[in-house]
Design a protein around this motif. Structure first.
Motif, PDB file in Angstrom:
ATOM      1  N   PHE A  14       0.925  -1.164  -0.050  1.00 58.16           N
ATOM      2  CA  PHE A  14      -0.036  -0.224   0.365  1.00 58.16           C
ATOM      3  C   PHE A  14       1.274   1.445   0.133  1.00 58.16           C
ATOM      4  N   LYS A  60       1.889   1.710  -3.853  1.00 51.55           N
ATOM      5  CA  LYS A  60       1.208   2.448  -4.420  1.00 51.55           C
ATOM      6  C   LYS A  60       1.383   4.066  -4.479  1.00 51.55           C
ATOM      7  N   LYS A  61       1.118   3.799  -3.016  1.00 51.50           N
ATOM      8  CA  LYS A  61       0.592   5.636  -2.637  1.00 51.50           C
ATOM      9  C   LYS A  61       1.859   6.716  -2.852  1.00 51.50           C
ATOM     10  N   PHE A  62       3.157   6.559  -2.358  1.00 50.48           N
ATOM     11  CA  PHE A  62       4.114   6.862  -2.063  1.00 50.48           C
ATOM     12  C   PHE A  62       4.844   6.951  -2.747  1.00 50.48           C
TER      13      PHE A  62
END
Length: 535
Positions: A399, A402-404
């Motif tokens: 996760f 995917k985000k940062f």
């Protein structure tokens, strides 16, 4: 530049045929069989080379009447000097029975008067945990203690040589045939090492086992990443690295049940027999086939993939001819080598920086993992705890990436590893709980940095030199790993010295990661030009 536009199309073809479906799952499952043997062999030394409690073999001191009538405990008391804490000295004995100690005064007070000699007739080992290990087989204790550490270094030296070798071979002859070669050779050398008759033969076989395993490690990763579409690539990287966790669990389970080192090697290598059977269902990388002008084969695999993923309808437009057009327009007949990684400015920067970061990641990871006894827990328990943290950690990493993105992930994880190792130097030995928590945290961060780096590397290098890039970074990483177990020997100089070295390497490589480009959600570069042109 017509071909560059067409070259980019393989990613869009993959999206058309579903870059994450049954076909990709089958690919992952087949590869898993061979990949779970990697951590088994890489961490095998924690069990296979364990040094059980030992003391000199005292049968030769039997001088007839008096000695023969003593109980075993009394025999030990008169033959072997005791340490201050009451345990028996593992490396020395008295030249003749010292009956005065039967009165219970075998302690440091009167000891100095009696001379001791190194063990004369070999050793006796405590077989309660391990039935036989390398140490008990070839008496690798006392002055020969470092020889057990050397077997780990030799395995990694093999991986170090194998990584660039298989990188080159799989770029030249394809991913699929080279995987079969590495399956077969790993199995053959592992079996030979289990039947070694001498320490020298064993270390040579371990070297070649490592060399063959390098093939499994780097080719399987490239093959998986090359069949996944852009949006699923992070996922594929994490899924692949879960094999490592499964393998670590498998190792603890097998090692717990099998406590003879020869059988242990055979048991952890057995999944390879299944991989050799399953190999016939393994696809070649269509990207590699297209990049090498083998368009008919590429088309066959693309059709097979679309059929398995129920996307055959959308595929009627793609024929070998259209693939040929997209791939063939300017494929130069040129074999790329390692040197190509350093010829153009952007690629050179990527190669040098990723090499340094890899060195740091691997050096600290194995520094923590191969030093299991240092936490004062039972080796099975420690290994199991370590393996169990990895699972939730990797889901978190997914996760985060995917985000940062990859780059902040690399920097954060490496700096925290350095911090944890440094903090542990300052905590006194008595606080076992706090030390273990910090160590476990450091280990999980180190694990995360490994996972991110594997994925990041495959995305940094263009397809035509990707295997060379992976081979080169893997070489540098193994260089770190080979040196890592030896750093532990510096404890004798100053006991915090190893921790200080590990933590400064982690921090240093974390800072170098700042120089790498971000690769989140971008198309994989196909040619060297794709990296050199401004984004």
């Amino acid at each position: 530049h017509q071909s560059l536009l067409c070259k980019m199309k393989f990613d869009s073809i993959l999206s058309e045929i579903n870059g994450f479906g049954k076909f990709q799952l089958r690919l992952i499952l087949i590869q898993m069989l061979s990949r779970i043997t990697l951590p088994c062999h890489f961490l095998l030394n924690n069990f296979m080379a364990a040094i059980p409690n030992h003391h000199c073999n005292i049968s030769a001191l039997d001088d007839g009447d008096v000695f023969g009538n003593l109980t075993f405990q009394q025999k030990l008391a008169v033959s072997i000097p005791a340490e201050q804490d009451g345990t028996l000295n593992g490396c020395e004995m008295f030249p003749s029975p010292q009956y005065q100690y039967l009165l219970g005064s075998n302690s440091t007070g009167t000891k100095d008067a009696v001379t001791t000699v190194p063990c004369q007739n070999g050793w006796m080992y405590d077989n309660s945990t391990f039935k036989s290990t390398l140490a008990t087989e070839w008496d690798l204790v006392c002055s020969r203690k470092t020889m057990t550490k050397a077997t780990a270094t030799v395995l990694f030296a093999g991986v170090m040589v194998g990584a660039p070798l298989f990188g080159f071979l799989s770029d030249s002859f394809g991913r699929r045939p080279m995987l079969l070669v590495s399956y077969l050779s790993t199995l053959i050398f592992a079996v030979l090492s289990a039947f070694s008759t001498s320490y020298i033969m064993f270390t040579i076989m371990r070297f070649f086992t490592g060399l063959s395993q390098a093939g499994i490690s780097i080719i399987s990763i490239a093959l998986n990443v090359e069949w996944f579409s852009v949006e699923h690539r992070t996922f594929s990287g994490i899924i692949i690295s879960l094999d490592w966790t499964l393998g670590s669990w498998l190792l603890v389970g097998i090692a717990y049940g099998v406590n003879d080192w020869r059988m242990l090697i055979l048991a952890v290598s057995s999944p390879l027999i299944l991989s050799i059977f399953a190999w016939r269902w393994l696809p070649e990388s269509a990207r590699w086939l297209m990049a090498n002008g083998k368009v008919d084969a590429a088309h066959r695999y693309i059709m097979q993939c679309s059929k398995m993923n129920n996307r055959s309808k959308s595929m009627s437009a793609i024929t070998p001819e259209t693939l040929l057009k997209s791939a063939q327009e300017e494929i130069e007949d040129k074999k790329y080598t390692f040197l190509d990684l350093f010829k153009s400015p952007n690629l050179r920067k990527v190669a040098i920086c990723s090499g340094i970061v890899w060195y740091g990641v691997a050096f600290t990871y194995y520094g923590i993992t191969l030093n299991i006894t240092g936490f004062g827990l039972n080796p099975y328990l420690t290994q199991f705890t370590f393996a169990s943290i990895e699972m939730p950690m990797k889901i978190g990493v997914y996760f985060f990436l995917k985000k940062f993105g990859r780059k902040p992930g690399m920097i954060v994880t490496l700096l925290s590893v350095g911090l944890c190792l440094f903090v542990n130097m300052l905590i006194p030995k008595e606080n076992v709980i706090i030390r273990t928590v910090v160590a476990v945290l450091g280990k999980s961060m180190s694990e995360a940095s490994f996972t991110i780096m594997f994925l990041y590397t495959t995305e940094l290098f263009p397809t035509i030199v990707r295997q060379n890039g992976l081979g080169y970074t893997s070489f540098v990483a193994r260089l770190g790993v080979s040196i890592s177990p030896l750093i532990m020997l510096l404890e004798d100089v100053w006991n915090h010295f190893p921790a200080l070295i590990y933590s400064s390497v982690a921090v240093g490589s974390g800072l170098v990661a700042v120089l790498l480009p971000e690769t989140l959600n971008i198309h994989l570069p196909e040619l060297i030009e794709d990296i050199e042109k401004p984004r």
